[in-house]
Write a protein that holds these residues in place. Structure first.
Motif, PDB file in Angstrom:
ATOM      1  N   GLN A 166      -1.316 -11.241 -16.356  1.00  0.00           N
ATOM      2  CA  GLN A 166      -0.930 -10.197 -15.418  1.00  0.00           C
ATOM      3  C   GLN A 166      -0.351 -10.825 -14.145  1.00  0.00           C
ATOM      4  N   ASP A 167       0.575 -10.098 -13.526  1.00  0.00           N
ATOM      5  CA  ASP A 167       1.164 -10.535 -12.262  1.00  0.00           C
ATOM      6  C   ASP A 167       0.236 -10.114 -11.128  1.00  0.00           C
ATOM      7  N   GLU A 168      -0.491 -11.073 -10.582  1.00  0.00           N
ATOM      8  CA  GLU A 168      -1.488 -10.774  -9.564  1.00  0.00           C
ATOM      9  C   GLU A 168      -0.880 -10.243  -8.263  1.00  0.00           C
ATOM     10  N   THR A 169       0.416 -10.440  -8.073  1.00  0.00           N
ATOM     11  CA  THR A 169       1.060  -9.919  -6.854  1.00  0.00           C
ATOM     12  C   THR A 169       1.294  -8.416  -6.938  1.00  0.00           C
ATOM     13  N   GLN A 170       1.135  -7.840  -8.127  1.00  0.00           N
ATOM     14  CA  GLN A 170       1.396  -6.413  -8.330  1.00  0.00           C
ATOM     15  C   GLN A 170       0.120  -5.585  -8.497  1.00  0.00           C
ATOM     16  N   VAL A 171      -1.016  -6.184  -8.238  1.00  0.00           N
ATOM     17  CA  VAL A 171      -2.293  -5.509  -8.496  1.00  0.00           C
ATOM     18  C   VAL A 171      -2.523  -4.349  -7.532  1.00  0.00           C
ATOM     19  N   SER A 172      -3.009  -3.218  -8.079  1.00  0.00           N
ATOM     20  CA  SER A 172      -3.535  -2.112  -7.262  1.00  0.00           C
ATOM     21  C   SER A 172      -4.826  -1.632  -7.909  1.00  0.00           C
ATOM     22  N   TYR A 173      -5.680  -0.988  -7.111  1.00  0.00           N
ATOM     23  CA  TYR A 173      -7.002  -0.606  -7.605  1.00  0.00           C
ATOM     24  C   TYR A 173      -7.196   0.912  -7.574  1.00  0.00           C
ATOM     25  N   ALA A 174      -7.788   1.413  -8.629  1.00  0.00           N
ATOM     26  CA  ALA A 174      -8.062   2.847  -8.773  1.00  0.00           C
ATOM     27  C   ALA A 174      -9.540   3.088  -8.527  1.00  0.00           C
ATOM     28  N   ASN A 175      -9.886   3.288  -7.260  1.00  0.00           N
ATOM     29  CA  ASN A 175     -11.292   3.475  -6.916  1.00  0.00           C
ATOM     30  C   ASN A 175     -11.852   4.752  -7.534  1.00  0.00           C
ATOM     31  N   LYS A 176     -13.148   4.736  -7.774  1.00  0.00           N
ATOM     32  CA  LYS A 176     -13.842   5.890  -8.330  1.00  0.00           C
ATOM     33  C   LYS A 176     -13.652   7.118  -7.443  1.00  0.00           C
ATOM     34  N   LEU A 177     -13.502   8.293  -8.065  1.00  0.00           N
ATOM     35  CA  LEU A 177     -13.293   9.528  -7.312  1.00  0.00           C
ATOM     36  C   LEU A 177     -14.551   9.957  -6.567  1.00  0.00           C
ATOM     37  N   ARG A 178     -14.335  10.536  -5.398  1.00  0.00           N
ATOM     38  CA  ARG A 178     -15.416  11.162  -4.645  1.00  0.00           C
ATOM     39  C   ARG A 178     -15.093  12.642  -4.461  1.00  0.00           C
ATOM     40  N   VAL A 179     -16.090  13.492  -4.565  1.00  0.00           N
ATOM     41  CA  VAL A 179     -15.876  14.934  -4.449  1.00  0.00           C
ATOM     42  C   VAL A 179     -15.217  15.274  -3.115  1.00  0.00           C
ATOM     43  N   GLU A 180     -15.574  14.544  -2.070  1.00  0.00           N
ATOM     44  CA  GLU A 180     -15.034  14.830  -0.736  1.00  0.00           C
ATOM     45  C   GLU A 180     -13.514  14.699  -0.689  1.00  0.00           C
TER      46      GLU A 180
END
Length: 312
Positions: free
Chosen positions: A194-208
């Protein structure tokens, strides 16, 4: 033939397990999360993966933790050479990843390295991505950071919600997984990093997060409405009543209105001013009631939506 341990828990996982069984793959054990108590009566619920495993008389492991020698010993006792992980719900420690001779592979619902983590479908929708997809990786000890074995893209349509994309990606995941296993069996697989310069993170959803914030653009609000469908459902409060929004559209801005102010309310929608553009609410739901078209809601709750009022 590959000898498989399958690790997964929700519906997304059961579709992959079902496909493996239909394709005649040798699944020697299913690893799934322990049963949980749900509802007011705290009734124990068996997840879908466990139900399918029981139906097909496949041995089942339900471990509270994968850390420690006991878990490794229980897993190692099964004669398998590859583990397939699909929405399992627990992190696999390094000692477990090293058990199968062919390693552990994971089906992830994004075009890695984009959207590593727990909520890739929702984050992709919120961000206005034009496409998503499925990635099959050889797992390592980094979160969704392993080498890519197979990847296939899927367009995101303007009407897509998490529910519709979930179905598309589950189907794409099944075909992608079977293609990957075929390559592994024929030893024609070619992994790439994987190209580490292109990483993004999908954090867990919060109801708020699902509460509509009128200080952002109507375009962003409409994306979030689709992203939080079916869970947790975008919402706002009016007269101390929680109202969920299941469908909305974006209209051009007009001058002379405050952020959150109702511009008009009729059978075509409830128009609310945002920081940029108008959000036209079309399908709504009062807590405890069914989802309804805007006209039906206005028939019973018109005083909630008098033009000129401001929704906080």
């Amino acid at each position: 033939m590959l000898s498989i341990m399958f690790a997964g828990t929700p519906d997304f996982a059961v579709r992959h397990l079902s496909a493996l069984l239909s394709a005649g793959k040798q699944v020697v054990c299913v690893l799934t999360k322990p049963d949980k108590a749900f509802g007011r009566g705290k009734k124990m619920t068996i997840n879908l993966v466990k139900r399918l495993a029981e139906k097909n008389k496949i041995p089942i492991l339900q471990l509270e933790s994968l850390y420690g020698p006991e878990a490794q010993e229980l897993i190692s006792a099964f004669n398998f050479n590859i583990m397939i992980v699909v929405a399992y719900g627990l992190i696999l420690p390094k000692n477990i990843l090293e058990v199968p001779s062919l390693g552990c592979i994971n089906v992830h619902a994004s075009l890695l390295p984009l959207w590593r983590g727990a909520a890739p479908i929702q984050r992709s929708l919120c961000s206005g991505d034009r496409e998503t997809g499925v990635t099959i990786i050889r797992m390592n000890d980094k979160l969704d950071g392993g080498d890519i074995l197979y990847q296939e893209a899927c367009p995101i349509e303007s009407f897509d919600t998490t529910a519709t994309l979930y179905n598309k990606l589950a189907n794409l995941g099944v075909t992608s997984l079977l293609k990957t296993l075929d390559m592994l069996e024929r030893k024609t697989d070619r992994a790439w990093k994987q190209d580490e310069t292109q990483v993004s993170y999908a954090n867990k959803l919060r109801v708020e997060e699902a509460r509509l914030n009128w200080s952002v653009s109507a375009t962003q609000l409409e994306r979030c409405i689709r992203a939080f469908n079916p869970w947790p459902g975008s919402y706002f409060l009016v007269n101390n009543t929680l109202i969920k929004v299941w469908k909305a559209s974006v209209l051009p801005s007009v001058s002379g209105y405050l952020t959150g102010q109702i511009i008009r309310a009729d059978k075509h929608g409830i128009q609310v001013m945002s920081s940029d553009g108008i959000l036209n609410l079309e399908e709504l739901q009062i807590a405890g009631k069914k989802i309804t078209k805007v006209q039906d809601l206005l028939n019973s709750r018109y005083k909630f939506f008098i033009p000129g009022n401001v929704i906080i």
